[in-house]
Enzyme design. Structure first.
Site, mmCIF file in Angstrom:
data_model
loop_
_atom_site.group_PDB
_atom_site.id
_atom_site.type_symbol
_atom_site.label_atom_id
_atom_site.label_comp_id
_atom_site.label_asym_id
_atom_site.label_seq_id
_atom_site.Cartn_x
_atom_site.Cartn_y
_atom_site.Cartn_z
ATOM 1 N N LEU A 89 0.727 -1.223 -0.026
ATOM 2 C CA LEU A 89 -0.033 0.103 0.084
ATOM 3 C C LEU A 89 0.749 1.331 0.200
ATOM 4 O O LEU A 89 0.385 2.277 -0.573
ATOM 5 C CB LEU A 89 -0.899 -0.015 1.190
ATOM 6 C CG LEU A 89 -2.078 -1.217 1.216
ATOM 7 C CD1 LEU A 89 -2.747 -1.047 2.633
ATOM 8 C CD2 LEU A 89 -3.197 -0.838 0.157
ATOM 9 N N GLY A 90 1.999 1.129 0.706
ATOM 10 C CA GLY A 90 2.997 2.494 0.761
ATOM 11 C C GLY A 90 4.103 1.932 1.649
ATOM 12 O O GLY A 90 4.279 0.903 2.243
ATOM 13 N N GLY A 145 7.838 4.106 3.731
ATOM 14 C CA GLY A 145 8.266 5.279 3.884
ATOM 15 C C GLY A 145 9.620 4.895 4.905
ATOM 16 O O GLY A 145 10.027 4.012 4.965
ATOM 17 N N GLY A 146 9.881 5.950 5.725
ATOM 18 C CA GLY A 146 10.820 5.804 6.548
ATOM 19 C C GLY A 146 10.826 4.835 7.659
ATOM 20 O O GLY A 146 11.742 4.384 8.368
ATOM 21 N N GLY A 175 8.809 1.935 7.436
ATOM 22 C CA GLY A 175 8.612 0.671 6.919
ATOM 23 C C GLY A 175 7.712 0.396 5.730
ATOM 24 O O GLY A 175 7.363 1.793 5.294
ATOM 25 N N VAL A 223 4.007 -0.752 4.321
ATOM 26 C CA VAL A 223 2.655 -1.233 4.585
ATOM 27 C C VAL A 223 1.998 -2.113 3.507
ATOM 28 O O VAL A 223 2.023 -1.881 2.257
ATOM 29 C CB VAL A 223 1.736 -0.059 4.780
ATOM 30 C CG1 VAL A 223 0.258 -0.506 5.291
ATOM 31 C CG2 VAL A 223 2.437 0.902 5.999
ATOM 32 N N LYS A 275 1.697 -3.525 8.680
ATOM 33 C CA LYS A 275 2.967 -2.480 8.817
ATOM 34 C C LYS A 275 4.299 -3.616 9.158
ATOM 35 O O LYS A 275 4.419 -4.005 10.033
ATOM 36 C CB LYS A 275 2.875 -1.588 9.677
ATOM 37 C CG LYS A 275 4.124 -0.503 9.507
ATOM 38 C CD LYS A 275 3.948 0.607 10.391
ATOM 39 C CE LYS A 275 5.091 1.491 10.532
ATOM 40 N NZ LYS A 275 4.595 2.662 11.282
ATOM 41 N N ASP A 300 4.315 12.821 14.339
ATOM 42 C CA ASP A 300 4.683 12.775 12.955
ATOM 43 C C ASP A 300 3.252 13.355 12.271
ATOM 44 O O ASP A 300 2.774 12.536 11.147
ATOM 45 C CB ASP A 300 5.255 11.604 12.402
ATOM 46 C CG ASP A 300 5.796 11.427 10.896
ATOM 47 O OD1 ASP A 300 6.207 12.894 10.480
ATOM 48 O OD2 ASP A 300 5.781 10.444 10.187
#
Length: 730
Positions: A393-394, A396-397, A399, A401, A415, A512
């Site tokens: 799904l995505g 980033g910094g 991990g 998902v 995640k 965040d």
């Protein structure tokens, strides 16, 4: 045995070095029209034994099979058991009457000499159109033993008989005009034609309707090429063996009159020819004898093995079985050791990731045990199709998902986080327990975790419609994000953060906050996500915080300088989100001027220079009231104050945003408007550089009463509805 293996290896090398035939690339054909072709017969080079070639002719429009080595007779059928070793072909008739309609095409007969075929005794000798009377049973007749068939009306013709007679033994390789004299010199003079015909065909076709056969030019007859007299088992190491190019069938000549038709692929691979023992017709049909090394039994010839050979076979089979069970045992032991190693590794990861501590925490909170689930690694591997890239799904910094489906059909977001700092396991587990207990409609629910892997896996509820930043920065005509929707999302997010900061059992700082971490569900309600619970955490005296470094454009400058994170750092990040909702721009602007790259700095400067309405999103300008825009912009500016102590709390921010949404004409809005003059849409008479949280600031100079439960809307926006201790707001 070693010598045998060496010979096999040498044979394989030779086979690889020799030229490759076309039939080895393309498998041997097994059919021609409606005729099935089986070894030793075959079509194409490398597919047949010499003398058994078949040609498939397509010239007539439909494919027909022919035997080119036997007068090019048409092949009709390779007869199966029990007539194994025979084929059915079309044999031409022999015309005996010169006045026949076939005078121009008198057949000269069939000569099988020099071929591996002979006429089968299953054939009958037939003579038709003889025009003579014959009374069966006349012992003086040369036709004794023949069958006469009445084929016409005796009232119209004097006599119309056909004759079916047994085939004499000396008519095995030659059938021509002279064959008829074997029965009577008068046949060529009296009969129209003679032919050979398969007895089975006579019984099924001819005897049923013999009237229309006088003009037929060919009749099916049986050719014999061998007889099955038992089974055979021979070593496949002789020059006299011949195989098709597929190596699925072979033929080995055992003697001038016997051959072994190999048909077992298993034994062929092992170097043996096993199959049917065939008595070749060249032996003179004396099939009572068996080849050397075979004994005659009631059910046929069988291979005789001497004692040493039997012993060798028994030892070989026993050794093979022992090796087989040894390999099975080694495989089972390997699987067992591998499984034990995996179990130990999972237990090691479980302990390293704080699984025992988490179990202890869950046991001490019996009322919340059902709210937190420990998933196994197998559960999540199945849910994500072994973490298929198509399920991402995505990333980033913190991990990656994945989208997953649990065994009960529930859709979740899984995640896969970065390496956990083992020194902060206790804090990590505490936060997982706390986040799993949060039940706020605007916070993504943490359903559980898996601690059996190298890094912890966190399982969240799946949010359907993606993140807020997609709708702000990549707005589509199909679903535009309206001002009412932007304001509602701001109210929902601020309420969730206010709850985390003030109403949770232990205050939680998100660390965040950004539009990418605000998700929208199926009803486009805001859901705050990504608390960084998978990373190591730090604990001060009273607050549990997640250790997330933050994102450029959202990071609190004060926190960046002091490395001390407070609740006001979340307020600053939320202020940037408010500016995104107002302007539709990204937190880091793509501009040449360095001082304008930060959206927060650019926004504050625009307000200072009375250019607020120049930097707003077109949809905001079109749909929102100016007073409403200025009030939200002023609140965003206060959230972005460089001095954290002068920023409002999230409780105050949530209270004011709810007031703006519920009642534009409420006293909070009126008081803000009294401090601001509006001239032709410009902001004048207001010092935006003045400390928004000083004694002149509305929210910091009063006592604010807000219900800690974020699920209940606070309706205290009018003086008549406010409790006595809060009326000085107005």
């Amino acid at each position: 045995m070693a010598v045998h293996h060496c010979l096999v290896l040498l044979q394989v090398i030779v086979l690889h070095l020799r030229p490759i035939k076309a039939s080895e690339i393309f498998p041997c054909p097994t059919e021609c029209g409606n005729v099935s072709i089986s070894y030793p017969f075959g079509i194409g080079e490398g597919c047949y034994v010499e003398g058994y070639e078949v040609i498939c002719d397509h010239s007539s429009g439909s494919p027909k099979a022919f035997l080119p080595g036997v007068n090019r007779l048409e092949l009709l059928l390779i007869l199966p058991y029990p007539k194994f070793g025979a084929v059915r072909v079309n044999v031409p008739t022999i015309s005996l009457n010169g006045s026949s309609k076939r005078t121009s095409n008198i057949a000269k007969g069939v000569n099988l000499s020099g071929t591996p075929f002979a006429f089968s005794t299953d054939n009958k000798f037939a003579a038709i159109g003889c025009n003579m009377r014959y009374h069966q049973g006349n012992s003086s007749s040369v036709f004794v033993g023949c069958l006469s068939i009445y084929t016409c009306d005796p009232t119209l013709y004097p006599a119309c008989y056909d004759f079916l007679c047994p085939l004499p033994r000396n008519v095995t390789h030659l059938f021509n005009v002279n064959t008829s004299y074997l029965f009577s010199p008068s046949i060529p003079q009296k009969c129209q034609s003679v032919f050979l015909v398969d007895e089975d065909w006579v019984n099924s076709k001819y005897l049923g309707d013999p009237h229309d056969l006088k003009d037929q030019q060919e009749f099916p007859a049986a050719l014999k090429w061998g007889a099955k007299i038992g089974s055979c088992f021979e070593e496949n190491n002789s020059y006299s063996i011949s195989c098709n190019s597929d190596n699925t069938s072979c033929l080995k000549q055992l003697s001038p009159g016997h051959l072994c038709l190999c048909s077992s692929t298993y034994y062929l691979l092992k170097g043996y020819c096993a199959g049917d023992l065939i008595c070749n017709i060249s032996s003179g049909y004396n099939c009572s004898n068996c080849p050397d090394g075979y004994n005659r039994l009631s059910y046929g010839c069988i291979k005789v093995f001497n004692k040493s050979r039997v012993k060798f076979i028994i030892i070989g089979c026993g050794g093979g079985l022992a090796l087989f069970f040894l390999l099975i045992g080694i495989w089972w032991l390997y699987k067992f050791v591998k499984r034990r190693r995996e179990i130990k590794l999972k237990h090691k990861f479980f302990k390293k990731n704080g699984g025992l501590l988490l179990q202890q925490e869950l046991s001490s909170n019996e009322g919340n045990i059902e709210k937190m689930k420990l998933f196994t690694s197998k559960d999540l591997e199945t849910a994500t199709d072994n973490y298929n890239a198509n399920r991402i799904l995505g990333q980033g910094g913190q991990g990656i998902v994945y989208k997953g489906m649990l065994a009960d059909g529930g859709i979740v977001a899984i995640k896969k986080s970065k390496i956990l700092d083992e020194s902060n396991l206790e804090q990590f587990i505490n936060e997982v327990v706390i986040l799993s207990q949060i039940n706020h409609r605007n916070v993504v629910k943490l359903l559980g975790c898996c601690l059996e892997t190298e890094v912890p896996l966190l399982v969240y509820e799946f949010i359907l419609n993606g993140s807020l930043d997609q709708y702000i920065h990549y707005e589509s005509e199909e679903f535009p994000i309206t001002w009412e929707m932007r304001l509602r999302i701001a109210v929902e997010v601020s309420g969730a953060l206010s709850y985390l900061h003030s109403a949770a059992s232990i205050p939680i700082y998100h660390r965040d906050i950004k539009s990418a971490n605000i998700l929208l569900d199926d009803k486009y309600r805001a859901k705050v996500s990504d608390f960084g619970a998978s990373r190591s955490i730090t604990v001060d005296q009273t607050h549990l915080t997640t250790q997330v470094q933050g994102s450029f454009g959202y990071l609190d400058p004060e926190y960046f300088r002091s490395s001390h994170f407070t609740d006001k750092s979340d307020v600053y990040s939320f202020g940037v989100v408010l500016v995104e909702l107002l302007t539709g721009q990204k937190p880091i602007r793509s501009t040449v001027a360095e001082e304008d790259k930060s959206l927060a700095r650019y926004f504050i400067l625009a307000m200072k220079e009375n250019r607020l309405f120049e930097v707003l999103d077109d949809r905001v300008l079109k749909e929102a009231e100016k007073e409403e825009i200025i009030t939200v912009a002023t609140l965003a500016k206060r959230c972005l104050n460089l001095n954290g102590k002068k920023r409002p709390t999230m409780k105050e921010v949530a209270f004011e945003l709810r007031g703006i949404r519920e009642s534009i004409g409420a006293s909070i809005l009126q008081q803000n408007c009294e401090e601001t003059d509006f001239v032709n849409g410009d902001i004048t008479g207001h010092d935006f550089e003045r400390d928004s949280s000083s004694s002149g600031s509305t929210l910091n100079s009063v006592s604010v009463s807000v219900d800690a439960d974020p699920l209940i809307s606070n309706k205290c926006y009018h003086v008549a509805n406010c409790p006595s201790h809060s009326k000085k707001l107005y």
